[in-house]
Design a protein around this motif. Structure first.
Motif, PDB file in Angstrom:
ATOM      1  N   LYS A  82      32.235  40.326  36.784  1.00 42.67           N
ATOM      2  CA  LYS A  82      33.505  39.608  36.820  1.00 42.67           C
ATOM      3  C   LYS A  82      33.651  38.875  38.151  1.00 42.67           C
ATOM      4  CE  LYS A  82      38.255  40.013  35.513  1.00 42.67           C
ATOM      5  NZ  LYS A  82      39.094  40.730  34.614  1.00 42.67           N
ATOM      6  N   VAL A  83      34.007  37.592  38.063  1.00 43.00           N
ATOM      7  CA  VAL A  83      34.291  36.807  39.255  1.00 43.00           C
ATOM      8  C   VAL A  83      35.794  36.858  39.467  1.00 43.00           C
ATOM      9  CG1 VAL A  83      34.255  34.493  40.269  1.00 43.00           C
ATOM     10  CG2 VAL A  83      32.300  35.303  38.921  1.00 43.00           C
ATOM     11  N   GLY A  84      36.202  37.370  40.599  1.00 40.69           N
ATOM     12  CA  GLY A  84      37.625  37.542  40.880  1.00 40.69           C
ATOM     13  C   GLY A  84      38.215  36.356  41.608  1.00 40.69           C
ATOM     14  N   VAL A  85      38.835  36.611  42.739  1.00 43.59           N
ATOM     15  CA  VAL A  85      39.483  35.574  43.530  1.00 43.59           C
ATOM     16  C   VAL A  85      38.408  34.697  44.181  1.00 43.59           C
ATOM     17  CG1 VAL A  85      40.986  35.139  45.507  1.00 43.59           C
ATOM     18  CG2 VAL A  85      41.459  37.062  43.974  1.00 43.59           C
ATOM     19  N   LEU A  86      38.498  33.398  43.930  1.00 42.38           N
ATOM     20  CA  LEU A  86      37.557  32.456  44.533  1.00 42.38           C
ATOM     21  C   LEU A  86      38.045  32.030  45.911  1.00 42.38           C
ATOM     22  CD1 LEU A  86      36.811  30.091  41.512  1.00 42.38           C
ATOM     23  CD2 LEU A  86      35.285  31.813  42.482  1.00 42.38           C
ATOM     24  N   THR A  87      37.105  31.868  46.829  1.00 43.80           N
ATOM     25  CA  THR A  87      37.398  31.297  48.138  1.00 43.80           C
ATOM     26  C   THR A  87      36.497  30.089  48.310  1.00 43.80           C
ATOM     27  OG1 THR A  87      35.745  32.696  49.233  1.00 43.80           O
ATOM     28  CG2 THR A  87      38.006  33.534  49.141  1.00 43.80           C
ATOM     29  N   ALA A  88      36.994  29.039  48.926  1.00 40.40           N
ATOM     30  CA  ALA A  88      36.203  27.826  49.132  1.00 40.40           C
ATOM     31  C   ALA A  88      36.511  27.234  50.490  1.00 40.40           C
ATOM     32  CB  ALA A  88      36.489  26.815  48.029  1.00 40.40           C
ATOM     33  N   GLU A  89      35.472  26.618  51.084  1.00 38.86           N
ATOM     34  CA  GLU A  89      35.623  26.029  52.403  1.00 38.86           C
ATOM     35  C   GLU A  89      34.613  24.896  52.541  1.00 38.86           C
ATOM     36  OE1 GLU A  89      35.169  27.490  57.060  1.00 38.86           O
ATOM     37  OE2 GLU A  89      34.668  28.857  55.447  1.00 38.86           O
ATOM     38  N   VAL A  90      35.024  23.797  53.139  1.00 43.61           N
ATOM     39  CA  VAL A  90      34.076  22.735  53.476  1.00 43.61           C
ATOM     40  C   VAL A  90      33.356  23.210  54.734  1.00 43.61           C
ATOM     41  CG1 VAL A  90      33.773  20.333  54.184  1.00 43.61           C
ATOM     42  CG2 VAL A  90      35.468  20.923  52.437  1.00 43.61           C
ATOM     43  N   THR A  91      32.060  23.458  54.613  1.00 41.97           N
ATOM     44  CA  THR A  91      31.324  24.063  55.727  1.00 41.97           C
ATOM     45  C   THR A  91      30.440  23.082  56.488  1.00 41.97           C
ATOM     46  OG1 THR A  91      29.650  24.789  54.145  1.00 41.97           O
ATOM     47  CG2 THR A  91      31.329  26.399  54.796  1.00 41.97           C
ATOM     48  N   SER A  92      30.116  21.941  55.864  1.00 38.88           N
ATOM     49  CA  SER A  92      29.300  20.972  56.596  1.00 38.88           C
ATOM     50  C   SER A  92      29.347  19.611  55.923  1.00 38.88           C
ATOM     51  CB  SER A  92      27.852  21.446  56.701  1.00 38.88           C
ATOM     52  OG  SER A  92      27.234  21.430  55.428  1.00 38.88           O
ATOM     53  N   THR A  93      28.940  18.604  56.704  1.00 36.65           N
ATOM     54  CA  THR A  93      28.705  17.264  56.176  1.00 36.65           C
ATOM     55  C   THR A  93      27.320  16.844  56.669  1.00 36.65           C
ATOM     56  OG1 THR A  93      29.663  16.100  58.066  1.00 36.65           O
ATOM     57  CG2 THR A  93      31.165  16.708  56.260  1.00 36.65           C
ATOM     58  N   SER A  94      26.716  15.908  55.982  1.00 38.60           N
ATOM     59  CA  SER A  94      25.346  15.523  56.333  1.00 38.60           C
ATOM     60  C   SER A  94      25.266  14.522  57.487  1.00 38.60           C
ATOM     61  CB  SER A  94      24.651  14.939  55.101  1.00 38.60           C
ATOM     62  OG  SER A  94      25.323  13.753  54.684  1.00 38.60           O
ATOM     63  N   ILE A  95      26.400  14.036  57.966  1.00 37.09           N
ATOM     64  CA  ILE A  95      26.402  13.051  59.040  1.00 37.09           C
ATOM     65  C   ILE A  95      27.163  13.602  60.241  1.00 37.09           C
ATOM     66  CG2 ILE A  95      27.153  10.735  59.725  1.00 37.09           C
ATOM     67  CD1 ILE A  95      26.811   9.872  56.807  1.00 37.09           C
ATOM     68  N   VAL A  96      26.496  13.586  61.400  1.00 42.28           N
ATOM     69  CA  VAL A  96      27.134  14.039  62.639  1.00 42.28           C
ATOM     70  C   VAL A  96      28.321  13.124  62.939  1.00 42.28           C
ATOM     71  CG1 VAL A  96      26.824  14.385  65.122  1.00 42.28           C
ATOM     72  CG2 VAL A  96      24.981  14.968  63.541  1.00 42.28           C
ATOM     73  N   GLY A  97      29.458  13.713  63.242  1.00 40.05           N
ATOM     74  CA  GLY A  97      30.670  12.964  63.535  1.00 40.05           C
ATOM     75  C   GLY A  97      31.634  12.913  62.360  1.00 40.05           C
ATOM     76  N   CYS A  98      31.148  13.226  61.170  1.00 44.28           N
ATOM     77  CA  CYS A  98      32.021  13.351  59.996  1.00 44.28           C
ATOM     78  C   CYS A  98      32.482  14.805  59.979  1.00 44.28           C
ATOM     79  CB  CYS A  98      31.274  12.989  58.719  1.00 44.28           C
ATOM     80  SG  CYS A  98      32.287  13.148  57.225  1.00 44.28           S
ATOM     81  N   ILE A 148      30.483  22.353  50.131  1.00 47.82           N
ATOM     82  CA  ILE A 148      31.525  23.364  49.933  1.00 47.82           C
ATOM     83  C   ILE A 148      30.831  24.703  49.743  1.00 47.82           C
ATOM     84  CG2 ILE A 148      33.343  24.202  48.397  1.00 47.82           C
ATOM     85  CD1 ILE A 148      33.873  21.296  47.620  1.00 47.82           C
ATOM     86  N   THR A 149      31.250  25.685  50.514  1.00 48.87           N
ATOM     87  CA  THR A 149      30.755  27.054  50.317  1.00 48.87           C
ATOM     88  C   THR A 149      31.817  27.811  49.561  1.00 48.87           C
ATOM     89  OG1 THR A 149      29.481  26.947  52.353  1.00 48.87           O
ATOM     90  CG2 THR A 149      29.958  29.150  51.476  1.00 48.87           C
ATOM     91  N   VAL A 150      31.403  28.417  48.437  1.00 41.82           N
ATOM     92  CA  VAL A 150      32.349  29.127  47.580  1.00 41.82           C
ATOM     93  C   VAL A 150      31.928  30.593  47.499  1.00 41.82           C
ATOM     94  CG1 VAL A 150      31.113  28.473  45.479  1.00 41.82           C
ATOM     95  CG2 VAL A 150      33.498  29.111  45.333  1.00 41.82           C
ATOM     96  N   GLY A 151      32.928  31.462  47.469  1.00 43.35           N
ATOM     97  CA  GLY A 151      32.674  32.892  47.358  1.00 43.35           C
ATOM     98  C   GLY A 151      33.680  33.532  46.422  1.00 43.35           C
TER      99      GLY A 151
END
Length: 153
Positions: A82-98, A148-151
């Motif tokens: 069972k997948v319970g509460v989802l958490t998500a976060e933008v963890t990186s971009t492929s371009i430095v400065g973004c 996006i890193t999701v857990g």
């Protein structure tokens, strides 16, 4: 037909009594049988892990948003998870400065059971927003890949 003598009647009664007693004794012995033993089994439950994915359409510009689809794969061939509460976060971009801080992502909880061996099971959705910061030049994000890193907890 022969006439029953007293002796034959006694023998017949004794025989009938022996049959009843013998049958009753067998039933009694059957129901009072004793014994002992042992056994064991190993729980086949898996590790309770799934692989989670976040997908969304490209072409995001400052001030835009995209719907994020969250899916899960369960490689365990024996146990659903069972997948319970989802958490998500933008963890990186492929371009430095973004900067990742320019983005916000949400994840709606679905409490979905992912069947054993299943792939691509929908477990929720959310929104990825590229915040428009008028005072900041965000053109560095053109063509950037946003991760996006999701857990799940």
């Amino acid at each position: 037909m022969r006439k029953m003598t007293k002796k034959n009647k006694v023998l017949a009664a004794a025989g009938a009594l022996a049959l009843v007693a013998g049958g009753g004794g067998a039933a009694y012995a059957y129901w009072t049988t004793t014994g002992e033993g042992s056994g064991e089994a190993t729980n086949s439950a898996g590790e309770g892990t799934v692989t989670l994915y976040a997908t969304f359409d490209g072409g995001l510009a400052p001030g835009d948003f995209r719907t994020v689809a969250y899916t899960a794969d369960n490689a365990d061939p024996n146990t659903s998870t069972k997948v319970g509460v989802l958490t998500a976060e933008v963890t990186s971009t492929s371009i430095v400065g973004c900067n990742t801080e320019w983005f916000e992502v949400t994840a709606d909880t679905s409490n979905t059971t992912v069947a054993k061996g299943a792939t691509g099971t929908s477990v929720g959705s959310g929104t990825l927003t590229f915040n428009d910061l008028a005072e900041v030049d965000q053109s560095l994000c053109k063509g950037a890949v946003v991760t996006i890193t999701v857990g799940s907890v």
